[in-house]
Design a protein around this motif. Structure first.
Motif, PDB file in Angstrom:
ATOM      1  N   HIS A  71      37.062   9.067   6.450  1.00 21.90           N
ATOM      2  CA  HIS A  71      36.646   9.403   5.081  1.00 21.90           C
ATOM      3  C   HIS A  71      37.818   9.199   4.117  1.00 21.90           C
ATOM      4  O   HIS A  71      38.382  10.174   3.598  1.00 21.90           O
ATOM      5  N   GLU A  73      37.895   8.497   1.176  1.00 23.08           N
ATOM      6  CA  GLU A  73      37.612   9.013  -0.169  1.00 23.08           C
ATOM      7  C   GLU A  73      38.136  10.437  -0.360  1.00 23.08           C
ATOM      8  O   GLU A  73      38.294  10.897  -1.505  1.00 23.08           O
ATOM      9  N   ILE A  74      38.403  11.132   0.736  1.00 25.42           N
ATOM     10  CA  ILE A  74      38.928  12.493   0.622  1.00 25.42           C
ATOM     11  C   ILE A  74      40.225  12.507  -0.178  1.00 25.42           C
ATOM     12  O   ILE A  74      40.477  13.430  -0.969  1.00 25.42           O
ATOM     13  N   GLU A  75      41.045  11.497  -0.012  1.00 28.76           N
ATOM     14  CA  GLU A  75      42.342  11.475  -0.684  1.00 28.76           C
ATOM     15  C   GLU A  75      42.237  11.182  -2.182  1.00 28.76           C
ATOM     16  O   GLU A  75      43.255  11.161  -2.876  1.00 28.76           O
ATOM     17  N   THR A  77      40.239  13.257  -3.865  1.00 29.17           N
ATOM     18  CA  THR A  77      39.866  14.589  -4.342  1.00 29.17           C
ATOM     19  C   THR A  77      40.961  15.150  -5.244  1.00 29.17           C
ATOM     20  O   THR A  77      42.122  15.232  -4.829  1.00 29.17           O
ATOM     21  N   GLN A 204      43.010  18.755   0.172  1.00 27.78           N
ATOM     22  CA  GLN A 204      41.919  17.878  -0.244  1.00 27.78           C
ATOM     23  C   GLN A 204      40.753  17.922   0.741  1.00 27.78           C
ATOM     24  O   GLN A 204      39.579  17.921   0.326  1.00 27.78           O
ATOM     25  N   TRP A 208      37.238  19.240  -0.695  1.00 30.49           N
ATOM     26  CA  TRP A 208      36.383  18.063  -0.902  1.00 30.49           C
ATOM     27  C   TRP A 208      34.934  18.479  -1.154  1.00 30.49           C
ATOM     28  O   TRP A 208      34.304  18.069  -2.132  1.00 30.49           O
ATOM     29  N   LYS A 209      34.400  19.312  -0.272  1.00 27.62           N
ATOM     30  CA  LYS A 209      33.017  19.757  -0.400  1.00 27.62           C
ATOM     31  C   LYS A 209      32.897  21.205  -0.852  1.00 27.62           C
ATOM     32  O   LYS A 209      31.794  21.668  -1.160  1.00 27.62           O
TER      33      LYS A 209
END
Length: 394
Positions: A71, A73-75, A77, A204, A208-209
């Motif tokens: 994932h 995309e977490i970085e 956040t 992060q 994230w969620k």
């Protein structure tokens, strides 16, 4: 039993089925820690426990890196504003952290999240995730032990950042540093920013969620981070630090007791710690350096530091927390006083074991502590309240 750095790496890879360890900064503290694992002052049980501890931490590192690979995309956040509590260990940081976390816009990182951050918790699952129960079971196993009297954090409660570090340097909340001298010396002589850059990724993952409330902030803390304030600020520039100050003699008295409680069981002879203190005065010297670090950072970033006295926090908790928030950019929370009072009422009703009535001192006395020049300066610089009688928080 694996004991060398390479054996520890191989075991973690075998147990997780993963083999990408990421950047090699962590190899420094790992190698130093492995050197200490064969030290003669450790008992065989202590050696085995501390080996399992680092093996588990390496497996956690592998899982975190794998998660970020799956994932990326977490970085992306964003990191929210941070209110960061620090000071010396045993100065009231845990109480202050819990009280600040009562703000409606606060998001803290709980013990279970930091210990088991992957896979990232699903939205709204922080109270029901099965990892919470698993960590709580490990905590409950310590009920009735000396540790319950000294420092108790349930799985869903705010925990110190160092429990979330992923570079073989936050092991057992850094509490084993005084019996792992090569490891502690390595951490004190190298730039800590690379480790904090990795910790940023943990933050992060966990936000994230499950982000902070809109317009809110992260309430974080670690007294151990007082040694690395410039590095933390470099990695997390939107941070305001809150220093808590307590009578250094009472702090040192409580700190040496904690050392004995946590580290004593890992030793061949518990007298090892007391003898080192009497010969080298390690904890007193460390305290002086830590206070110097606090002052140096405040002088260079005065707008980033808020000070609070432990004695004032105990006497007037609502007023002190209200005052602290008035010095930040956070929106007022009209119901915060009620939530603080409810939290304190639960603590006073006995949700935690009462503090010990008798403390260790490893040969320290008030005169020796207060006459140590860095401590003398600290008392004058911050106007610290002297506790003629030991005070304890809820």
């Amino acid at each position: 039993m694996p004991i060398t750095a390479q054996e520890l790496l191989d075991q973690a890879a075998e147990e997780t089925g993963l083999n990408e360890f990421g950047d090699d900064w962590f190899m420094g503290p790992l190698a130093a820690y492995a050197t200490d694992l064969v030290a003669p002052h450790l008992s065989e049980w202590g050696r085995a426990f501390l080996t399992r501890l680092v093996s588990k931490d390496l497996g956690r590192r592998l899982q975190i890196i794998d998660c970020l690979k799956r994932h990326p995309e977490i970085e992306d956040t964003p990191i929210p504003p941070i209110l960061y509590i620090t000071g010396h260990e045993r100065s009231g940081t845990t109480l202050l952290h819990n009280l600040l976390s009562q703000h409606r816009d606060a998001r803290f990182l709980s013990r279970w999240e930091l210990m088991a951050p992957t896979p990232p918790p699903e939205p709204g699952s922080l109270a029901t995730d099965p990892r919470r129960a698993a960590v709580q079971a490990s905590v409950d196993a310590l009920r009735g032990s000396d540790l319950e009297y000294m420092h108790w954090v349930n799985a869903d409660e705010p925990e110190e950042c160092v429990w979330g570090l992923m570079d073989c340097n936050g092991l057992l909340g850094m509490a084993v540093g005084l019996i792992m001298p090569s490891w502690l010396n390595w951490l004190g002589s190298h730039d800590f920013a690379p480790s904090l850059a990795n910790y940023r990724k943990i933050v992060q993952i966990l936000t994230w969620k499950n982000p902070v409330p809109e317009g809110g902030f992260l309430a974080l803390k670690a007294p151990q981070m007082a040694s690395y304030l410039p590095q933390f600020f470099q990695v997390f520039p939107d941070t305001q630090f809150i220093y808590i100050h307590r009578d250094p003699y009472r702090v040192l008295q409580s700190f040496t007791t904690l050392i004995d409680v946590v580290d004593g069981p890992f030793l061949q002879d518990r007298a090892y710690l007391k003898e080192l203190e009497q010969q080298q005065h390690r904890s007193l010297k460390r305290m002086g350096q830590l206070f110097d670090n606090l002052e140096a950072f405040e002088k260079s970033h005065p707008e980033r530091v808020i000070n609070v006295q432990y004695a004032d926090l105990l006497t007037s908790p609502v007023e002190e927390i209200t005052r602290l928030f008035s010095q930040t950019s956070q929106k007022p929370d009209q119901d915060l006083p009620n939530r603080i009072e409810k939290f304190l009422a639960v603590q006073r009703a006995g949700s935690r074991a009462r503090p010990r009535s008798r403390m260790m001192d490893f040969g320290y006395n008030r005169e020796k502590v207060e006459n140590y020049p860095p401590i003398t300066h600290y008392l004058q610089r911050y106007g610290v309240h002297v506790e003629e009688r030991r005070q304890t928080g809820a």
